[in-house]
Structure formats: structure tokens, C-alpha cells
Design a protein around this motif. Structure first.
Motif, PDB file in Angstrom:
ATOM      1  N   GLU A  42       0.253  -1.508   0.131  1.00 34.36           N
ATOM      2  CA  GLU A  42      -0.521   0.410  -0.143  1.00 34.36           C
ATOM      3  C   GLU A  42       0.848   1.046  -0.147  1.00 34.36           C
ATOM      4  O   GLU A  42       0.631   2.330   0.037  1.00 34.36           O
ATOM      5  CB  GLU A  42      -1.220  -0.019   1.208  1.00 34.36           C
ATOM      6  CG  GLU A  42      -1.875  -1.156   1.287  1.00 34.36           C
ATOM      7  CD  GLU A  42      -2.792  -1.484  -0.050  1.00 34.36           C
ATOM      8  OE1 GLU A  42      -3.463   0.017  -1.021  1.00 34.36           O
ATOM      9  OE2 GLU A  42      -3.606  -2.044  -0.078  1.00 34.36           O
ATOM     10  N   HIS A  78      -0.413   4.128  -2.806  1.00 34.25           N
ATOM     11  CA  HIS A  78      -2.206   4.300  -2.508  1.00 34.25           C
ATOM     12  C   HIS A  78      -2.659   5.018  -3.187  1.00 34.25           C
ATOM     13  O   HIS A  78      -1.424   6.419  -3.040  1.00 34.25           O
ATOM     14  CB  HIS A  78      -2.471   3.774  -1.972  1.00 34.25           C
ATOM     15  CG  HIS A  78      -2.453   4.523  -0.237  1.00 34.25           C
ATOM     16  ND1 HIS A  78      -1.408   4.752   0.326  1.00 34.25           N
ATOM     17  CD2 HIS A  78      -3.298   5.352   0.003  1.00 34.25           C
ATOM     18  CE1 HIS A  78      -1.704   5.360   1.881  1.00 34.25           C
ATOM     19  NE2 HIS A  78      -2.694   5.866   1.319  1.00 34.25           N
ATOM     20  N   ASP A  79      -3.991   5.984  -3.220  1.00 37.34           N
ATOM     21  CA  ASP A  79      -4.027   7.122  -4.019  1.00 37.34           C
ATOM     22  C   ASP A  79      -4.758   7.435  -2.893  1.00 37.34           C
ATOM     23  O   ASP A  79      -5.765   7.368  -2.236  1.00 37.34           O
ATOM     24  CB  ASP A  79      -5.651   6.632  -4.627  1.00 37.34           C
ATOM     25  CG  ASP A  79      -4.752   6.626  -6.108  1.00 37.34           C
ATOM     26  OD1 ASP A  79      -3.781   7.700  -6.178  1.00 37.34           O
ATOM     27  OD2 ASP A  79      -5.534   5.805  -6.988  1.00 37.34           O
ATOM     28  N   CYS A  80      -4.328   8.390  -2.050  1.00 37.98           N
ATOM     29  CA  CYS A  80      -4.609   9.333  -0.582  1.00 37.98           C
ATOM     30  C   CYS A  80      -5.835  10.007  -0.136  1.00 37.98           C
ATOM     31  O   CYS A  80      -5.372  10.809  -1.407  1.00 37.98           O
ATOM     32  CB  CYS A  80      -3.296   9.247   0.117  1.00 37.98           C
ATOM     33  SG  CYS A  80      -3.855  10.416   1.791  1.00 37.98           S
ATOM     34  N   SER A  81      -7.113   9.379   0.355  1.00 37.61           N
ATOM     35  CA  SER A  81      -7.711  10.678   0.282  1.00 37.61           C
ATOM     36  C   SER A  81      -8.090  11.865   0.835  1.00 37.61           C
ATOM     37  O   SER A  81      -9.147  12.787   1.182  1.00 37.61           O
ATOM     38  CB  SER A  81      -9.100   9.739   0.601  1.00 37.61           C
ATOM     39  OG  SER A  81      -9.238   9.391   1.938  1.00 37.61           O
ATOM     40  N   GLY A  82      -6.462  11.877   2.063  1.00 34.13           N
ATOM     41  CA  GLY A  82      -6.840  13.595   2.559  1.00 34.13           C
ATOM     42  C   GLY A  82      -6.445  12.753   4.168  1.00 34.13           C
ATOM     43  O   GLY A  82      -5.178  11.877   3.949  1.00 34.13           O
ATOM     44  N   ASP A 110      -7.875  11.924   6.933  1.00 32.58           N
ATOM     45  CA  ASP A 110      -8.547  11.326   7.232  1.00 32.58           C
ATOM     46  C   ASP A 110      -8.373   9.955   6.142  1.00 32.58           C
ATOM     47  O   ASP A 110      -9.280   8.498   6.733  1.00 32.58           O
ATOM     48  CB  ASP A 110     -10.047  11.314   7.656  1.00 32.58           C
ATOM     49  CG  ASP A 110     -10.322  11.806   8.568  1.00 32.58           C
ATOM     50  OD1 ASP A 110      -8.853  12.233   9.611  1.00 32.58           O
ATOM     51  OD2 ASP A 110     -10.718  12.902   8.716  1.00 32.58           O
ATOM     52  N   CYS A 111      -6.919   9.526   6.185  1.00 33.96           N
ATOM     53  CA  CYS A 111      -7.285   8.355   5.224  1.00 33.96           C
ATOM     54  C   CYS A 111      -6.579   7.221   6.028  1.00 33.96           C
ATOM     55  O   CYS A 111      -5.880   7.161   6.798  1.00 33.96           O
ATOM     56  CB  CYS A 111      -5.940   8.165   3.968  1.00 33.96           C
ATOM     57  SG  CYS A 111      -5.691   7.157   3.312  1.00 33.96           S
ATOM     58  N   CYS A 138      -3.436   4.942   4.960  1.00 36.21           N
ATOM     59  CA  CYS A 138      -2.831   5.735   6.176  1.00 36.21           C
ATOM     60  C   CYS A 138      -2.522   5.832   7.274  1.00 36.21           C
ATOM     61  O   CYS A 138      -1.420   6.000   8.054  1.00 36.21           O
ATOM     62  CB  CYS A 138      -2.637   7.667   5.853  1.00 36.21           C
ATOM     63  SG  CYS A 138      -1.890   7.714   3.825  1.00 36.21           S
TER      64      CYS A 138
END
Length: 98
Positions: A30, A33-37, A39-40, A43
Motif C-alpha cells: 500500500e 496508494h491514492d491518498c484521500s486526505g 482521514d485516510c 495511511c
């Protein structure tokens, strides 16, 4: 050391190795990965795995240092314990003749 204790020690070591290996594999899988911000969830999980590996590494190092210190201290305090069992009449091949 009884057989049950050895079995439990081996089982604990195997579980610890699986946990460490799975944490390292998860971090490697991982990493990109494409981090969503902020509150990922991925991460947070990677951070948890890194903290686990770090703490297990420190605990292993502390256990190794403690074992080495104890072994060295016992060798210094009791230097003749290894030779006491080896010095018998049979090992010295003493003939008891009249």
C-alpha cells in the motif's frame, strides 16, 4: 524445559514472525496508494504497522542486550561452573589400584 513450554515458545515466535511479515508486506503493498486526505484509513493503518514494527524491533533489541548482559555477568561471577561437571575420575582416567 518441558515439551509444552517449548511448543508454546515456538508457537509464540511463529505468530510474532507472521505478524511482522504481514505488516511489512502491507506497508510494501500500500505504499503507492491514492491518498484521500487527512482521514485516510490506509495511511492510518500504515502508520500503525510502522509503529508495531518499530516497537517490536526495540523490544527485540532490549531482550538481546539483557540476555547478553545476564550471560556475561553470570560468566564473570561463576567462571568455573563449566569445568566442575567435566572433572570426574572417569574423565581424568584415574586408576584406583591398591
Amino acid at each position: 524445559m518441558t515439551k509444552r513450554f517449548r511448543f508454546m515458545t515456538g508457537l509464540l515466535a511463529a505468530v510474532l514472525a507472521v505478524v511482522m511479515l504481514s505488516s511489512a508486506v502491507y506497508i510494501a503493498a500500500e505504499a503507492d496508494h491514492d491518498c484521500s486526505g487527512e482521514d485516510c484509513a490506509i495511511c492510518r493503518q500504515i502508520s500503525t504497522c510502522e509503529n508495531l514494527l518499530r516497537s517490536l524491533g526495540f523490544a527485540g533489541a532490549a531482550a538481546a542486550v539483557t540476555a547478553a548482559f545476564t550471560y556475561t555477568l553470570c560468566k564473570a561471577a561463576l567462571p568455573c561452573t563449566e569445568t566442575n561437571g567435566a572433572l570426574t575420575l572417569v574423565s581424568l582416567k584415574v586408576k584406583l589400584l591398591n
